[in-house]
Write a protein that holds these residues in place. Sequence first.
Motif, PDB file in Angstrom:
ATOM      1  N   TYR B  26     -60.459  33.974  40.782  1.00 31.31           N
ATOM      2  CA  TYR B  26     -60.765  32.660  41.355  1.00 31.31           C
ATOM      3  C   TYR B  26     -62.304  32.715  41.307  1.00 31.31           C
ATOM      4  O   TYR B  26     -62.821  33.009  42.428  1.00 31.31           O
ATOM      5  N   PHE B  29     -63.630  35.531  43.193  1.00 26.26           N
ATOM      6  CA  PHE B  29     -63.001  36.325  44.007  1.00 26.26           C
ATOM      7  C   PHE B  29     -61.731  36.714  43.092  1.00 26.26           C
ATOM      8  O   PHE B  29     -61.159  36.130  42.241  1.00 26.26           O
ATOM      9  N   ALA B  31     -58.239  37.693  42.738  1.00 24.87           N
ATOM     10  CA  ALA B  31     -56.952  37.192  43.490  1.00 24.87           C
ATOM     11  C   ALA B  31     -55.896  38.417  43.295  1.00 24.87           C
ATOM     12  O   ALA B  31     -55.072  38.734  44.166  1.00 24.87           O
ATOM     13  N   PRO B  50     -48.872  39.634  53.730  1.00 25.39           N
ATOM     14  CA  PRO B  50     -49.533  38.751  54.501  1.00 25.39           C
ATOM     15  C   PRO B  50     -50.155  37.653  53.776  1.00 25.39           C
ATOM     16  O   PRO B  50     -50.261  37.691  52.654  1.00 25.39           O
ATOM     17  N   SER B  51     -50.510  36.673  54.499  1.00 23.47           N
ATOM     18  CA  SER B  51     -51.098  35.440  54.021  1.00 23.47           C
ATOM     19  C   SER B  51     -52.406  35.877  53.196  1.00 23.47           C
ATOM     20  O   SER B  51     -53.142  36.560  53.578  1.00 23.47           O
ATOM     21  N   GLY B  52     -52.474  35.072  52.057  1.00 19.05           N
ATOM     22  CA  GLY B  52     -53.464  35.315  51.241  1.00 19.05           C
ATOM     23  C   GLY B  52     -53.609  36.652  50.471  1.00 19.05           C
ATOM     24  O   GLY B  52     -54.464  37.062  49.589  1.00 19.05           O
ATOM     25  N   SER B  53     -52.474  37.516  50.404  1.00 22.49           N
ATOM     26  CA  SER B  53     -52.373  38.651  49.502  1.00 22.49           C
ATOM     27  C   SER B  53     -52.161  38.391  47.956  1.00 22.49           C
ATOM     28  O   SER B  53     -52.113  39.121  47.190  1.00 22.49           O
ATOM     29  N   GLY B  54     -51.954  37.085  47.471  1.00 16.30           N
ATOM     30  CA  GLY B  54     -51.603  37.016  46.142  1.00 16.30           C
ATOM     31  C   GLY B  54     -50.291  36.720  45.664  1.00 16.30           C
ATOM     32  O   GLY B  54     -49.972  36.539  44.678  1.00 16.30           O
ATOM     33  N   SER B  56     -48.128  33.817  45.902  1.00 14.92           N
ATOM     34  CA  SER B  56     -48.022  32.755  45.203  1.00 14.92           C
ATOM     35  C   SER B  56     -49.023  32.730  43.868  1.00 14.92           C
ATOM     36  O   SER B  56     -48.213  32.401  42.777  1.00 14.92           O
ATOM     37  N   THR B  57     -49.913  33.366  44.068  1.00  6.64           N
ATOM     38  CA  THR B  57     -50.800  33.552  42.612  1.00  6.64           C
ATOM     39  C   THR B  57     -50.089  34.036  41.579  1.00  6.64           C
ATOM     40  O   THR B  57     -49.820  33.910  40.420  1.00  6.64           O
TER      41      THR B  57
HETATM   42  N1  LIG Z   1     -57.310  27.594  43.849  1.00  9.54           N
HETATM   43  C1  LIG Z   1     -57.882  28.433  44.233  1.00  9.54           C
HETATM   44  N2  LIG Z   1     -59.623  28.755  44.349  1.00  9.54           N
HETATM   45  C2  LIG Z   1     -60.192  29.879  44.770  1.00  9.54           C
HETATM   46  N3  LIG Z   1     -59.345  30.684  45.735  1.00  9.54           N
HETATM   47  C3  LIG Z   1     -57.811  30.521  45.680  1.00  9.54           C
HETATM   48  C4  LIG Z   1     -57.218  29.602  45.121  1.00  9.54           C
HETATM   49  N4  LIG Z   1     -55.928  29.735  45.319  1.00  9.54           N
HETATM   50  C5  LIG Z   1     -55.628  30.793  46.001  1.00  9.54           C
HETATM   51  N5  LIG Z   1     -57.015  31.391  46.238  1.00  9.54           N
HETATM   52  C6  LIG Z   1     -57.237  32.555  46.929  1.00  9.54           C
HETATM   53  O1  LIG Z   1     -56.488  33.793  46.618  1.00  9.54           O
HETATM   54  C7  LIG Z   1     -56.009  34.387  47.418  1.00  9.54           C
HETATM   55  C8  LIG Z   1     -54.417  34.423  47.376  1.00  9.54           C
HETATM   56  O2  LIG Z   1     -53.901  33.406  47.474  1.00  9.54           O
HETATM   57  P1  LIG Z   1     -52.176  33.135  47.350  1.00  9.54           P
HETATM   58  O3  LIG Z   1     -51.964  31.566  47.570  1.00  9.54           O
HETATM   59  O4  LIG Z   1     -51.647  33.588  46.102  1.00  9.54           O
HETATM   60  O5  LIG Z   1     -51.678  33.793  48.799  1.00  9.54           O
HETATM   61  P2  LIG Z   1     -50.358  34.058  49.372  1.00  9.54           P
HETATM   62  O6  LIG Z   1     -50.091  35.313  49.402  1.00  9.54           O
HETATM   63  O7  LIG Z   1     -49.519  33.172  48.447  1.00  9.54           O
HETATM   64  O8  LIG Z   1     -50.499  33.422  50.909  1.00  9.54           O
HETATM   65  P3  LIG Z   1     -49.906  32.447  51.686  1.00  9.54           P
HETATM   66  O9  LIG Z   1     -48.767  33.460  52.207  1.00  9.54           O
HETATM   67  O10 LIG Z   1     -50.589  31.878  52.816  1.00  9.54           O
HETATM   68  O11 LIG Z   1     -48.978  31.274  50.805  1.00  9.54           O
HETATM   69  C9  LIG Z   1     -56.293  33.855  48.820  1.00  9.54           C
HETATM   70  O12 LIG Z   1     -57.408  34.720  49.462  1.00  9.54           O
HETATM   71  C10 LIG Z   1     -56.601  32.401  48.472  1.00  9.54           C
HETATM   72  O13 LIG Z   1     -57.685  32.008  49.428  1.00  9.54           O
END
Ligand SMILES: Nc1ncnc2c1ncn2[C@@H]1O[C@H](COP(=O)(O)OP(=O)(O)OP(=O)(O)O)[C@@H](O)[C@H]1O
Lengths: 213, 258
Positions: B26, B29, B31, B50-54, B56-57
């Motif tokens: 991103y 950053f 991801a 953990p939250s933010g580990s990627g 969803s991405t």
């Molecule tokens: N559209 C975006 N623009 C910039 N950074 C993003 C975007 N979407 C996600 N991120 C960043 O990418 C990283 C991974 O995000 P992601 O949503 O995949 O995490 P996650 O593991 O699903 O977390 P959660 O448990 O909170 O849903 C995070 O640090 C988030 O801040």
Amino acid sequence: MGLGEFLFLLTGLKWTVALSAIGFVCGAIGGLAIALMRTSGMRPLERLAAGYIALFQGTPLLMQLFVVYYGLALVGLRLSAWVAVSIGFTLHASAYLGEIWRGSIEAVPRGQSEAASALNLKYVSRMKDVVLPQAIRISLPATIGFLVQLIKGTSLASIVGFTELARAGNIVSNQIFQPLLVFGIVGILYFLMCWPLSLYGSHLERRFAVASR
Amino acid sequence: MTRHVPIRDTATADPMIVMADVEKWYGGFKALSAINLSVRRGERIVLCGPSGSGKSTLIRCINRLEVYQKGEIRVGGTRLDDDGHSIDAVRREVGMVFQHFNLFPHMTVLQNCMLAPMRALKLSRREAEETAQRLLDRVRILEQADKYPAQLSGGQQQRVAIARALCMRPSVMLFDEPTSALDPEMVKEVLDTMIGLAEEGMTMICVTHEMGFARQVADRVIFMADGSIVEEAPPDTFFTQPRHERTRKFLGEILRPH
Ligand SMILES: Nc1ncnc2c1ncn2[C@@H]1O[C@H](COP(=O)(O)OP(=O)(O)OP(=O)(O)O)[C@@H](O)[C@H]1O
Ligand SMILES: [Mg+2]
């Protein structure tokens, strides 16, 4: 004031309604195009739409009418007052409705078009079936508010010799020398068009505020 | 806990999803880094971290809700790239369920389920309606078919969202924290629906912190941190003998009784 004069005012009213309707309907088509360009995600299109909106929101409507009427005549296009003001109002309404609808499209939660994409819906269906129906609902109060502005704005068309309600009032007033009476009636006629719309707009706004609570 | 869902021999089946050295940025950053993952037909994966580990991405890259910058993703033999045909081919195979349901609020439950089959699969209205009714019945919500999403509870909405995705006859289902926006008493009805899907052999990748579900259903549990896959193992091994310190710490936090 006799019946003849009053009927003349009503003829002016008819042209005011017609001009508002044309400006609004054609402006809605143009505005939809502008809003879709502005949210397309394609840089050149977004820039173009943003520039168009800025130009028409940043200059007076009166000047826009002058430019269309006299400007096009200068380059050899002699348009009747009727066609010229129709074009002018359409361009004007396209910019404002485009901007209102851009905001509404962006106010539809992103998850909606993501869900549509995940269901393999393509752009046209995503917009037509999912995003726009919700965006239009969101935009209704502002759209109606703009329609009211547009109706009142048609009085500016008198400047280029288009005989709508305001100019009809002027003509009658010059004939019978009762400006207060004539413009009182003209005012009431405008009010009868705009007030119900305004009421409806704020009714929708209130219903919307309740629904989204 | 008893294992309701039998482990099938998935080792011989061809891979349904392959991610090879996938990297996702991103802006500046990173991801996702060097994601390698192969999911076989019929396999059930639970993704946690953990939250933010990627998490969803990662799953959003699989159906192209996010683009990736490096590596390769293949779904059912199609290589996913910018080409519209490949995106179309992949999205035909992949259904998705979101944390916040994302039902279309201006359509009834039935209409929600009929739209995509009519538009994307070109089914007739009657065919689409039959499919929708069958799948709404299967998630036990057919009697609500004419209601609007706002008139349903969260658990009901999520079951509708599952039915809506199934109406497209996907061969893979992605779940992104499907129960984490729900009140506790509604979690079970959604998990039961997902367990039912698993029993029928659906290929599934579920981002969830429901570890009971993972134990019961998953063939493999994958733990992510900071955009990388840290550890993956069958649930028995994963929960009893996690190898990495980060996994242990995460499990300690998530399994701690509240
Ligand atoms: N559209 C975006 N623009 C910039 N950074 C993003 C975007 N979407 C996600 N991120 C960043 O990418 C990283 C991974 O995000 P992601 O949503 O995949 O995490 P996650 O593991 O699903 O977390 P959660 O448990 O909170 O849903 C995070 O640090 C988030 O801040
Ligand atoms: Mg997430």
